[in-house]
Each structure stands twice: as structure tokens, then as C-alpha cells.
Design a protein around this motif. Structure first.
Motif, PDB file in Angstrom:
ATOM      1  N   UNK B 596       0.882  -1.175  -0.019  1.00 55.92           N
ATOM      2  CA  UNK B 596      -0.019   0.116   0.063  1.00 55.92           C
ATOM      3  C   UNK B 596       0.959   1.339  -0.012  1.00 55.92           C
ATOM      4  N   UNK B 597       1.944   1.031  -0.285  1.00 53.52           N
ATOM      5  CA  UNK B 597       3.084   2.164  -0.360  1.00 53.52           C
ATOM      6  C   UNK B 597       3.054   2.862  -1.443  1.00 53.52           C
ATOM      7  N   UNK B 598       2.013   2.212  -2.422  1.00 54.95           N
ATOM      8  CA  UNK B 598       2.261   3.081  -3.716  1.00 54.95           C
ATOM      9  C   UNK B 598       1.584   4.179  -3.597  1.00 54.95           C
ATOM     10  N   UNK B 599       0.841   4.652  -2.712  1.00 54.36           N
ATOM     11  CA  UNK B 599      -0.052   5.604  -2.971  1.00 54.36           C
ATOM     12  C   UNK B 599       0.735   6.856  -2.448  1.00 54.36           C
ATOM     13  N   UNK B 600       1.427   6.896  -1.402  1.00 54.77           N
ATOM     14  CA  UNK B 600       2.396   8.002  -1.096  1.00 54.77           C
ATOM     15  C   UNK B 600       3.467   8.457  -2.117  1.00 54.77           C
ATOM     16  N   UNK B 601       3.849   7.102  -2.687  1.00 57.12           N
ATOM     17  CA  UNK B 601       4.895   7.227  -3.566  1.00 57.12           C
ATOM     18  C   UNK B 601       4.396   7.734  -4.863  1.00 57.12           C
ATOM     19  N   UNK B 602       3.210   7.246  -5.363  1.00 55.52           N
ATOM     20  CA  UNK B 602       2.367   7.845  -6.405  1.00 55.52           C
ATOM     21  C   UNK B 602       2.188   9.648  -6.182  1.00 55.52           C
ATOM     22  N   UNK B 603       1.645   9.842  -5.131  1.00 53.80           N
ATOM     23  CA  UNK B 603       1.598  11.305  -4.870  1.00 53.80           C
ATOM     24  C   UNK B 603       2.938  12.056  -4.971  1.00 53.80           C
ATOM     25  N   UNK B 604       3.970  11.441  -4.501  1.00 54.49           N
ATOM     26  CA  UNK B 604       5.476  11.965  -4.630  1.00 54.49           C
ATOM     27  C   UNK B 604       5.680  12.091  -6.145  1.00 54.49           C
ATOM     28  N   UNK B 605       5.536  11.269  -6.846  1.00 57.81           N
ATOM     29  CA  UNK B 605       5.654  11.273  -8.341  1.00 57.81           C
ATOM     30  C   UNK B 605       5.154  12.385  -9.268  1.00 57.81           C
ATOM     31  N   UNK B 606       3.772  12.521  -8.604  1.00 59.81           N
ATOM     32  CA  UNK B 606       3.316  13.643  -9.510  1.00 59.81           C
ATOM     33  C   UNK B 606       3.726  15.115  -8.862  1.00 59.81           C
ATOM     34  N   UNK B 607       3.848  15.109  -7.461  1.00 63.07           N
ATOM     35  CA  UNK B 607       4.372  16.301  -7.088  1.00 63.07           C
ATOM     36  C   UNK B 607       5.843  16.614  -7.804  1.00 63.07           C
ATOM     37  N   UNK B 608       6.363  15.522  -7.706  1.00 64.34           N
ATOM     38  CA  UNK B 608       7.898  15.815  -8.113  1.00 64.34           C
ATOM     39  C   UNK B 608       8.043  15.964  -9.714  1.00 64.34           C
ATOM     40  N   UNK B 609       6.941  15.443 -10.314  1.00 65.41           N
ATOM     41  CA  UNK B 609       6.968  15.581 -11.800  1.00 65.41           C
ATOM     42  C   UNK B 609       6.459  17.105 -12.031  1.00 65.41           C
ATOM     43  N   UNK B 610       5.618  17.598 -11.491  1.00 68.58           N
ATOM     44  CA  UNK B 610       5.207  19.095 -11.699  1.00 68.58           C
ATOM     45  C   UNK B 610       6.185  19.818 -11.368  1.00 68.58           C
ATOM     46  N   UNK B 611       6.863  19.670 -10.054  1.00 68.20           N
ATOM     47  CA  UNK B 611       7.911  20.711  -9.735  1.00 68.20           C
ATOM     48  C   UNK B 611       9.115  20.497 -11.047  1.00 68.20           C
ATOM     49  N   UNK B 612       9.479  19.374 -11.464  1.00 68.24           N
ATOM     50  CA  UNK B 612      10.392  19.361 -12.298  1.00 68.24           C
ATOM     51  C   UNK B 612       9.906  19.833 -13.669  1.00 68.24           C
ATOM     52  N   UNK B 613       8.592  19.773 -13.824  1.00 65.14           N
ATOM     53  CA  UNK B 613       8.223  20.656 -15.130  1.00 65.14           C
ATOM     54  C   UNK B 613       8.304  22.082 -15.007  1.00 65.14           C
ATOM     55  N   UNK B 614       7.958  22.383 -13.855  1.00 63.18           N
ATOM     56  CA  UNK B 614       8.084  23.890 -13.508  1.00 63.18           C
ATOM     57  C   UNK B 614       9.572  24.417 -13.739  1.00 63.18           C
ATOM     58  N   UNK B 615      10.408  23.562 -12.957  1.00 60.78           N
ATOM     59  CA  UNK B 615      11.812  24.109 -12.947  1.00 60.78           C
ATOM     60  C   UNK B 615      12.234  23.957 -14.567  1.00 60.78           C
ATOM     61  N   UNK B 616      11.785  22.844 -15.224  1.00 64.90           N
ATOM     62  CA  UNK B 616      12.199  23.054 -16.758  1.00 64.90           C
ATOM     63  C   UNK B 616      11.763  24.405 -17.430  1.00 64.90           C
ATOM     64  N   UNK B 617      10.664  24.623 -17.033  1.00 66.05           N
ATOM     65  CA  UNK B 617      10.049  25.687 -17.758  1.00 66.05           C
ATOM     66  C   UNK B 617      10.774  27.010 -17.579  1.00 66.05           C
ATOM     67  N   UNK B 618      11.058  26.912 -16.007  1.00 61.81           N
ATOM     68  CA  UNK B 618      11.838  28.333 -15.539  1.00 61.81           C
ATOM     69  C   UNK B 618      13.376  28.360 -16.229  1.00 61.81           C
ATOM     70  N   UNK B 619      13.743  27.211 -16.540  1.00 61.65           N
ATOM     71  CA  UNK B 619      14.997  27.106 -17.251  1.00 61.65           C
ATOM     72  C   UNK B 619      14.982  27.384 -18.538  1.00 61.65           C
TER      73      UNK B 619
END
Lengths: 314, 809
Positions: B596-619
Motif C-alpha cells: 500500500x506504499x504505492x499511494x504516497x509514492x504515487x503522490x510524490x511522483x506527481x508532485x515531483x513531476x510537476x515541480x520538475x516541469x516547473x523547473x524546466x520551464x523556468x530554465x
């Protein structure tokens, strides 16, 4: 049970009938025609003369009822044939008779009208010469009855009947005495003509019942009357007549039969005996002659066995 | 109840008072009536006595007439007439006397009252006292017993009633003189019989009362004739008191033979025309009844007392009865309540017992398959082991896990998975002995315990039977489902001494079987313990991976066939394990899903992906579409959309730049939920791609309903292109399907130029694969993008450039 009942019921009549038939056969050898003729004829002819309560004018009376019972006992029809004192014996015997006192003369044949005479008939010697009598049926004697106003006075009984008769005869001189010829009231039977009495035998007086009314009518002062009739008269005309005393000794009445009817006479005697023994006879007396039943109670009560001895000797 | 009782009590009291009043009235009227009746009875008695005396007087008057008639009879006068004529007794006069006697006899016979002769005898006595005629005896004989001289009474011309003692016995005679021609001839005397004389007194037919007991024709000297009526008790009239009785009625005491006394009323009534009076004697009991007024009052009073006592007793009993009845009813009511409560209690107890049993059953059984659960398993296994220990037997624990059961859940849904589990349990039970046990441990894991095992190979045979039981397809909701099982076997006592150890070792053996290609069984060996421990360690490490920031995202570029540029990346999770190194998703994602650890991991992935996308955009990187994999658990999470929105909001990422990849099995595990989520995300501007398309059981109908934006052809169809005609056909069909919906089509796993060319030739929109690059970290991807974009712009302006792989796997 049913068989026993009929046996007991029929035994006595059969036995009696058998005895009777044997007796009849025995008698039939010697006197066969009288009773047999009546039975063949089927009728018992009763010759009667109206006289007091023996035979009344209406066809009843003591002797009528007695003969009716006898006829029933013979199993024949009863027939009453009225006659008179003058012809009664002729009607019975079939012989014309002339009677003078105690003297009887047979005159010739006469028609036989009856088989027996029962009418308070006193057994008299002259009657016995031409007829047979049954055993005594009634006691009697002949008294002298006078009107109450007659100078004739009753005698004082002496205790001896002969003396009393003699005393009566002593007072009859010059007195008119009524009598009835051919009967027991015939003064000649008692030789009253020798007493100086005036004997009256009026032709119109032919029945003892007419005697008292005749003296009461004044045709005679006194009359002869047999006791049964006298006792009735005392009740009938109290205070009008008086009994002076006896003119005869004790007499008997009986039923007269023709000399050729011994079987019938015997049959009647048997019948009479049984009737007396049964008490029916006394009832019959009481019915028609109550006073006599008391007056002659010695005769009717307990002296039946001596009745025959009471009969006058033939 | 008490009210009713009081009402009844009052009613009974009222009734008793009414009854008492009635009895008092009854007493009064009874006494009054009784007194009046007694007076009336006494009056009636007196009247009747007078009537009797009158009747007797009339009787004697009649007798006088008899004598006068007799004296006038012809027979007597005839005699005297004949006598006066001088006739002698011998010749005629005796006959007259007989006639006279006959007359007397006839008279006696004729004169009767009822059946009794009135006269006892009649005699004519001449003037000298001699009996002329008599019925006493022979009229011709004398009657010496009676001296008739004293009766000669020529002075009294009328018949006289005399009371004479004849032969020392009181008698009533009647005598009258006889005259013939005015000359006294004698006396006619007759004795009147007692019954005849008493008849007028005894005959009560003309009287209204029959109470008289005894009557008597008496003189002052005493009773002449007496008689009793109705055969009553004979009372001896006290003649000696008659003289002293002046009153006509007197109550006297009469002694009885036994010494007691009887009270009687004596009535003395004169008989007119005679020297007699009638004495009537009646016991007072006959007149007034056996109860005197005083006795009546006493009796009625006693009766009233008894009735009152009875009523009061009745009231008391009634009251007690009412109280008892009320108590009884109350008791009964309470008993009923108690019984009702008892019943309820029993029902409750039964319910609770049933509930406890149910709870106990639930606590010890798996609700889905109704097989013993882990708790009961441990308990029973413990017992099995104890018995095996005591008996020296061998036992086995078989750990059975269904292969790829997750796929069933993912593709057919959980209800189908549940049905499959129930059917599986049923099948497995059919091959087990009665003494064997099967339990469901959870998920698709079953434990089979074999007791009394003769040899280890027997456990293997059972494992084979279990696998054979599953070899036939299952019909789940009208679909054929094939399932296999991997079985691990541990033996007692060789592989463990307690349930936990044996189950754990069997589990390890099961993993070994899984690792060996599934659908087989493996016995536990010591080596497997290490692997199991490793897995356990991994599980624990995974739980701390987020905290320790050991998770990384690598990005796999996606190229557009049209532009040849990198238009998007797929974020792929990596675990930078401190000891094991970089771990790929296959090595820990299943474990994460299991735990059941997949849920927090999944949430982390979404959050991380969005942040990375933001980073890339900022760069300054060109817009990229970030594809993030969503597990079925994430889809089921109702907070998914909000979380995504929150991330978008926090990072400022354009929703159009975010795409979620969902496998077919995830979509079909709960299609309705997936449709709702897809539509919601699509509505927010985000893309929805179907990952590994073609390997699942997606329904074309669902494809229509899902708000899809992309189909990703599974790499299994790509890898044999273009040589495999089937894969080529499928690939072409998927491309055509995607364009028909219309959605974009991405070809995954492109590793060769041929594959790339085929996809391009058949109009695929995007491709992704190792041909160009493996998934790379974010910084490397920046360079890749820059390099690809620069290359594409320089060499192939206008697109249709296929970038080459820059880094080998």
C-alpha cells in the motif's frame, strides 16, 4: 294348561251327562215312553191353575218358575197350559174324572194336555189314586178364615192339632162356610157338612184367590184357605179377616204326574232334590211366599231329608 | 382492580342491607299472617264444629222420622189388628209378628249411611215390657239382656233420643211409643250404630277444614260415641273435665301414654234436639302448625342472622378473593413481564451468542471464502504441530499464491477477483483430505496444512493436485479466466518448529516458485530464507525511502513523428537504494503495491513531476508534456484530482502539460471510477493515455466513454516489427483505432530504426524507446532536449526527423 283347563271344565258335565244317560237307559227298559216322549217332543207341558203366588194370572209364579227351570234342565222348551181345578187331572191323565169328596170315578178318556200339574197342588188321597206326586214341594194345611166382624172367634190353641180342629168344628154350626170343589178347600174333604155349617160352593168361585174377597163381600161368613194363601191374605187385608183355626192337619203340596210317567216324576224328584240342596229352592220360596218361608222355616231349613216322610202314606 | 373490588364490595353491602330489610319485613308479615291464620283456623274450627253438631242434629231428626215411619207401618198395625181380633199366635198372629220382624230387618238393611247400618237393632216391646219382635235375636225368643221396661214411655208421644248403658256400654237409642186405636201398645226401640252416628261428624266432605283429629258424641257424663279422623293420633278425651268446661272452646293439656302431654283445643257444641253435645278435639299443632308464632319468629330471626352472617362471610371471602385475585393477576402480570423479559433476554442471549459466534467466525474466518483466516490458521496449525510432535509425525505447510491475480483484479475488477478467490477456495478444498486444513491468509494467498504426513514427497503430490485443481479455466461473470498458482512448501519439523516459522518459510519457497516462472511448487531450503529476509528488508527500506529521499524520477523522452522533437517525457520512478543501488520499478513497485506504499509514492511522483516541469520551464526549456503513471490505487483514491490540482496550483504548471498514463487493467478494475476520474482530469485540461494498450481486456465501449487523449502501443507489439505480421497488423490497427477515436498514438519500446520507420509509415503520432535514450535524470534530459532540439532545427528544419539513440541502455 289349556288342556287341563278344558278337562276340568268339561269333566263334571260329561260325567253327569254320562250318569244321566246310563240311568235313563236303565229306566228306559221299563218306563221308557214318558220322559223319552217329552224329549223327543222337545216340549214340557205345564198344566197350571192360577192360584195365589203359585201360578198367577199373568203366567208367572212359584210353580211356573219351578217348571221352567225343570224344562231347562231337561233341555226342552217350556210350555204353560192353563187348566182349572176340575179338569186339571183329566188333562194330565187323559181320563175324565168325577170326584165326590174323596171318591173318584173315572168316566172315560180325555185329551192329555199336559205332562204334569204344578199349581200349589195339595197331595190328597183321592188325587193319588189317579196320579203320582213328586216329593213334597210346599207344606200347608187348611185354616178357617172369617171376616173380622164375624161372631166366629179364633180358638185358643191347645197344642194338639186334632183338638184344635175339633174345637173349630164345634163352632161352625150355622155358619156359612165357603169352599172350593176339586181342591184342598173342598169342605167335604174335612167333613164340614157334619158340623152343621152352611157349605157354600158357588160356581163363580173357582179359584182360591177369590175366597177372601167372596167372604168380604158377605156371601159367606168364613172360608177355607190353605196356609200359604191365608198368610198372604192376612197381609193383603189386615184387620179385615181373622184366622179362626185349623180344619186339617199338616198337608204337603206336590207336582202331579200321570201314572205312566214314572221317569218324568223321577227326573223331577232328582231335579227338586238338587234344587233344594243348592239353596235355590228356598230363594224361590222367599221370592213368592216370604211369610211361609218364615212360618214353615222348620220345613224349609234343614228338614229336607225328611220331606218324603212327611208325605201322607198312600 | 381495586376500584372494581370496592364497587363490588359496595354492591354486596347494599344487597345485604336490602336482604336484611326484606327479611325483617318478611318476619313482620309472616308473624302477622301466621297470627291471622291461626285465628282464622280457630274460627274455622269452631264453625266446623257447629256444622258437625248441626249435621248430627239433622241425623237424629232423620232417625226420628224413621221411627215414626216404622210405627206407621202396616205390619205392626196388622199384628195389633189381628191380635185385637183375637187371633192366636199359633194360627196367624205369629205370621204378623214375623212380618213385623221382617219389617225391622228390612228397615235395618235399608237404612244405611254409606256402608254402615244406621241401626244396630230394632225391637218392639209391648206395653208390658215383653219383646214382640226384634232383630236382636230370634224374635220369638226373649231378649233378656236388655231390660226394656224402662223404655216404656207412653207419655212422650214423639220419638226420643236416649243415652243408655246397654250391657255396660254407652249407646244411643231412639224410642217411640206405638198406639193402636189410641191405645198404647208398646214401645218401638232402636239402637243407633256408633259409626253411623259419628258419620256426620267424621264426614268432612262438606267442610272446608280437615284439621279435626277427634270427635265425640258426649253427654255430661261422658263420651257416648267417639271417633278419630284421618287416622290421627288418638287422644283420650278427659271426660271428667267435660262438666267443668263452661266455654265452648278451651285449650287443654292431654296426657299421652308415654307420659308426655299434648296441647289440644277442645270445642264443645250442643246438638239441638238431643241430650248430646259434640266434642271436637284438635291438637294445637294441627291447627296452628308445628311452629308457633314465637317459634316462627325465632326461626326466621335465626335464619336472618344466618343469612346476614353468610352475606358478611361472603363479603369477607369476596374481598379476600378480590385481593387474592388482584395479587394473582399482578403476579401473573409480573410473571408475564418476567417471561417476556426472559424471552427477550434469551433472544438477546441467543442473538449475542449468535453474534459472538458470528464474530468468532468472522474473527477466525475469511468472510470472502469462509475459510479459516490467519488467526485460526495459527491456532490450528499450532495444534497440528503439537499432535505431530507427540505422534512423531511429519506435517507440511503449503503457501499458495495465485499467479498474476492482480491482473484479474485490474482487468476484470475486484468483484471478479473475489469470485475467482471463492471458486479457487472451493476447488482447492475438493482435493484435500478431511484432516487437512486450508486457510486464506489474505489477498490471493492460501495456506494448506497437511497433517500426518508420511514423507516429504506427499506434500509435493498434494501441491501438484492443488495446481491441477486450478488448471481448468474459471468462468467468472461469463468469462473464462485462467489462473495458476505458485506453491511453497515447508515441512515440520525439518523447516520449522512453530507456525510462524513454517508459514514464513513456505512463503519464501512460494516466492522461489514465483521466481522460477510461476505455476510450480518449491520446497523450502535454507537459501530461501536469505531471499525472504532480503525482501523483508526491502519492504522496510521502501517505507523509509521517501523520508530519506531515495526515490528519483527519470524521464523517458517522447518524440513527435511530425516534428521530430521531444514533445514530452514519461516520468519513471527509480529507487536509489543505499545498499542495492538504483532499483528499477519492477523491483519495488509490486512490493509497494502489496504494502500500500504505492499511494504516497504515487503522490510524490506527481508532485515531483510537476515541480520538475516547473523547473524546466523556468530554465527555458520548450514546453513538454509530462506523462505520469497512475496506479489503480491512485485512481480509486477520491482525493486524486484535488491533489493534482493542488500540485498544479503550487507549481503553476499548465494542466495541458500534464498527462496521466493508466494501464488497461487499472482502467478496467473499476471502469466507472476510472471514467469519472478521466473525465474530470480531462476536463481540467490534462491528458489521459492508455499505457501498455493491447495487453489488457479493454472494452471498445469503454474506450469511447473514457476521456482519452492517447493510446500507447505496448512494447510487446513493437519489438518484433516489422517482421511479425501479427504485431504489424495489431500495431496498424491500434494506430487506426487511435486516429478513429480520435486520440494520439504512441509507440513504446522502439529500439530499432525499422520499428521506427514502420510506425512512422503507418501514421503513428509519437514514439518512445531505447532507440534514442533510456530514461534519464532531469538534468540529463535538459541536455538531451537541448541537443535534440538544436539538431532537429539545424538538420531537419520542418520536422519528420528521427532522433538517434544517444545512450545505450
Amino acid at each position: 294348561m289349556q288342556i287341563m283347563y278344558f278337562s276340568r271344565r268339561l269333566f263334571r258335565p260329561c260325567l253327569l251327562t254320562g250318569v244321566f244317560i246310563l240311568a235313563a237307559c236303565f229306566h228306559g227298559l221299563t218306563h221308557s215312553q214318558d220322559l223319552e216322549e217329552i224329549k223327543q217332543r222337545g216340549i214340557l207341558r205345564h198344566l197350571g191353575v192360577p192360584y195365589a203366588n203359585f201360578v198367577t194370572t199373568d203366567g208367572s209364579g212359584f210353580d211356573v218358575e219351578l217348571m221352567q227351570r225343570f224344562a231347562r234342565q231337561l233341555n226342552v222348551r217350556y210350555e204353560y197350559i192353563q187348566t182349572d181345578w176340575q179338569h186339571a187331572l183329566s188333562d194330565l191323565t187323559g181320563k175324565a174324572i168325577k170326584v165326590d169328596g174323596e171318591r173318584v170315578e173315572l168316566l172315560g178318556d180325555a185329551p192329555v194336555r199336559g205332562d204334569l200339574i204344578a199349581s200349589g197342588l195339595t197331595v190328597l188321597p183321592w188325587r193319588e189314586t189317579i196320579a203320582d206326586f213328586s216329593h213334597s214341594t210346599f207344606p200347608t194345611s187348611v185354616w178357617l178364615i172369617a171376616r173380622a166382624d164375624s161372631p166366629l172367634q179364633p180358638i185358643q190353641p191347645s197344642g194338639d192339632i186334632q183338638k184344635d180342629i175339633a174345637e173349630v168344628k164345634t163352632i161352625l154350626n150355622g155358619r156359612s162356610i165357603l169352599g172350593l170343589k176339586f181342591s184342598c178347600l173342598d169342605p167335604a174333604l174335612y167333613k164340614l157338612e157334619q158340623t152343621g155349617a152352611e157349605i157354600k160352593l158357588p160356581a163363580q168361585v173357582n179359584n182360591p184367590d177369590d175366597m177372601v174377597p167372596t167372604i168380604l163381600s158377605g156371601e159367606a161368613e168364613a172360608t177355607l184357605l190353605d196356609v200359604p194363601e191365608a198368610l198372604l191374605a192376612l197381609e193383603k187385608w189386615p184387620g179385615q179377616i181373622k184366622i179362626i183355626g185349623p180344619v186339617s192337619t199338616r198337608q204337603e203340596m206336590g207336582v202331579a204326574f200321570a201314572k205312566h210317567s214314572p221317569q218324568l216324576r223321577q227326573a223331577f224328584n232328582d231335579f227338586l232334590q238338587r234344587l233344594k240342596e243348592s239353596g235355590d229352592y228356598l230363594q224361590l220360596v222367599n221370592k213368592y211366599y216370604p211369610m211361609s218361608a218364615y212360618y214353615f222355616r222348620d220345613y224349609f231349613n234343614g228338614h229336607q231329608a225328611n220331606l218324603n216322610s212327611a208325605l201322607p202314606a198312600k | 382492580m381495586i376500584k372494581i373490588a370496592a364497587k363490588n364490595h359496595f354492591g354486596i353491602l347494599l344487597a345485604s342491607f336490602a336482604l336484611t330489610a326484606y327479611i325483617i319485613a318478611l318476619l313482620f308479615f309472616s308473624y302477622h299472617s301466621h297470627t291471622e291464620r291461626n285465628e282464622l283456623a280457630l274460627n274455622q274450627l269452631t264453625t266446623n264444629a257447629e256444622k258437625r253438631a248441626e249435621a248430627l242434629s239433622y241425623f237424629f231428626s232423620e232417625r226420628k222420622n224413621d221411627m215414626e215411619n216404622l210405627a206407621a207401618a202396616r205390619e205392626i198395625s196388622t199384628f195389633f189388628a189381628n191380635k185385637a181380633l183375637g187371633m192366636s199366635m199359633e194360627y196367624g198372629l205369629k205370621a204378623s209378628l214375623i212380618a213385623m220382624s221382617n219389617l225391622f230387618t228390612h228397615t235395618i238393611q235399608q237404612k244405611k249411611i254409606k256402608i254402615d247400618n244406621i241401626y244396630a237393632w230394632i225391637t218392639f216391646v209391648d206395653s208390658e215390657g215383653a219383646v214382640l219382635a226384634s232383630t236382636l235375636d230370634d224374635p220369638l225368643s226373649a231378649v233378656p239382656k236388655i231390660n226394656f221396661n224402662r223404655f216404656l214411655n207412653p207419655a212422650t208421644l214423639t220419638p226420643t233420643i236416649l243415652n243408655e248403658n246397654l250391657d255396660r256400654e254407652a249407646s244411643i237409642l231412639i224410642s217411640t211409643p206405638f198406639f193402636y186405636k189410641d191405645r198404647y201398645q208398646g214401645q218401638l226401640i232402636a239402637q243407633i250404630n256408633s259409626p253411623a252416628a259419628l258419620m256426620p261428624l267424621i264426614d268432612t266432605s262438606s267442610l272446608s277444614s280437615h284439621t279435626v283429629t277427634q270427635v265425640c258424641i258426649a253427654t255430661d257424663k261422658g263420651c257416648v260415641y267417639h271417633g278419630s279422623i284421618n287416622n290421627s293420633l288418638f287422644l283420650k278425651i278427659p271426660y271428667n273435665t267435660l262438666n267443668r268446661i263452661g266455654d265452648t272452646t278451651k285449650t287443654i293439656e292431654i296426657p299421652k301414654a308415654d307420659g308426655s302431654h299434648v296441647e289440644a283445643v277442645l270445642i264443645k257444641t250442643q246438638v239441638y234436639g238431643t241430650p248430646f253435645f259434640v266434642i271436637t278435639l284438635v291438637p294445637t299443632q294441627e291447627i296452628f302448625g308445628s311452629i308457633a308464632p314465637a317459634q316462627l319468629i325465632a326461626a326466621l330471626g335465626l335464619l336472618a342472622m344466618l343469612i346476614l352472617f353468610g352475606v358478611l362471610l361472603g363479603i369477607r371471602i369476596n374481598t379476600e378473593n378480590l385481593v387474592l385475585h388482584a395479587r394473582f393477576e399482578e403476579s401473573e402480570k409480573q410473571q408475564q413481564i418476567l417471561e417476556s423479559r426472559n424471552l427477550q433476554l434469551q433472544q438477546e442471549i441467543a442473538k449475542r451468542r449468535e453474534g459472538e459466534q458470528r464474530l468468532n467466525h468472522l474473527a477466525h474466518h475469511d468472510p470472502l471464502t469462509n475459510l479459516p483466516n490467519q488467526l485460526l490458521l495459527h491456532d490450528r496449525l499450532k495444534q497440528v504441530l503439537q499432535r505431530a510432535y507427540h505422534n512423531g509425525h511429519m506435517a507440511a505447510v503449503l503457501f499458495l499464491d495465485l499467479d498474476r491475480f492482480k491482473n484479474v483484479n485490474d482487468t476484470l475488477g475486484h468483484p471478479a477477483g473475489d469470485e475467482l478467490l471463492r471458486t479457487t477456495a472451493t476447488r482447492l478444498m475438493t482435493v484435500l483430505r478431511s484432516e487437512d486444513m486450508i486457510a486464506r491468509l489474505g489477498g490471493d494467498e492460501f495456506i494448506v496444512v497437511l497433517e500426518t504426513l508420511r514423507q516429504a514427497q506427499d506434500a509435493g503430490l498434494v501441491a501438484i493436485k492443488l495446481m491441477d485443481a486450478l488448471c481448468h479455466p474459471f468462468n467468472i461473470y461469463d468469462r473464462e479466466v485462467f489462473i495458476t498458482a505458485s506453491i511453497g512448501v515447508s515441512l515440520y519439523p525439518n523447516h520449522g518448529k512453530d507456525p510462524t516459522e513454517l508459514i514464513m518459510n513456505a512463503d519464501a519457497a512460494m516466492y522461489r516458485a514465483k521466481a522460477l516462472g510461476r505455476n510450480n511448487y518449491q520446497f523450502y531450503s535454507a537459501e530461501l530464507t536469505a531471499t525472504a529476509l532480503q525482501r523483508f528488508s526491502l519492504e522496510n527500506s521502501l517505507r523509509r525511502a521517501l523520508e530519506r529521499s531515495e526515490l528519483r524520477l527519470h524521464y523517458h523522452p517522447q518524440f513527435s513523428f511530425r516534428t521530430g522533437t521531444i514533445t514530452g517525457v514519461e516520468a519513471l520512478l527509480r529507487w536509489e537504494h543505499p545498499e542495492l543501488g538504483l532499483l528499477l520499478p519492477d523491483q519495488f513497485i509490486p512490493l509497494a503495491e502489496e504494502t500500500g506504499f504505492i499511494e504516497p509514492v504515487g503522490d510524490w511522483v506527481i508532485d515531483m513531476a510537476c515541480r520538475q516541469l516547473k523547473t524546466w520551464r523556468s530554465r527555458g526549456l520548450p514546453p513538454l508534456c509530462m506523462a505520469v503513471n497512475l496506479s489503480s490505487r491512485q485512481i480509486m483514491n477520491p482525493g486524486l484530482v484535488n491533489k493534482v490540482l493542488k500540485c498544479l496550483e503550487e507549481t503553476g504548471v499548465n494542466p495541458h502539460d500534464l498527462e496521466f498514463e493508466i494501464t488497461e487493467s487499472s482502467l478496467m478494475s473499476d471502469p466507472d471510477r476510472a471514467i469519472a476520474v478521466s473525465r474530470e482530469l480531462h476536463a481540467l485540461g490534462m491528458g489521459i493515455a492508455v499505457d501498455d494498450f493491447g495487453t489488457g481486456y479493454s472494452s471498445m465501449n469503454y474506450l469511447k466513454r473514457f476521456s482519452l487523449t492517447k493510446l500507447k502501443i505496448d512494447r510487446s507489439f513493437i519489438q518484433d516489427l516489422p517482421h511479425s505480421p501479427q504485431d504489424a497488423a495489431i500495431t496498424k490497427a491500434i494506430i487506426a483505432l487511435g486516429h478513429g477515436i480520435p486520440v494520439k498514438v504512441n509507440g513504446e519500446g522502439v529500439e530499432s530504426m525499422e520499428q521506427l520507420s514502420f510506425l512512422q509509415a503507418w501514421g503513428c503520432d509519437e514514439w518512445q524507446g531505447y532507440l534514442f535514450s533510456m530514461p534519464v535524470p532531469a538534468d540529463e534530459l535538459e541536455e538531451l532536449i537541448k541537443g535534440v532540439n538544436a539538431l532537429t532545427t539545424a538538420e531537419h528544419p520542418g520536422g519528420n526527423v528521427i532522433p538517434l539513440r544517444r545512450r545505450p541502455v
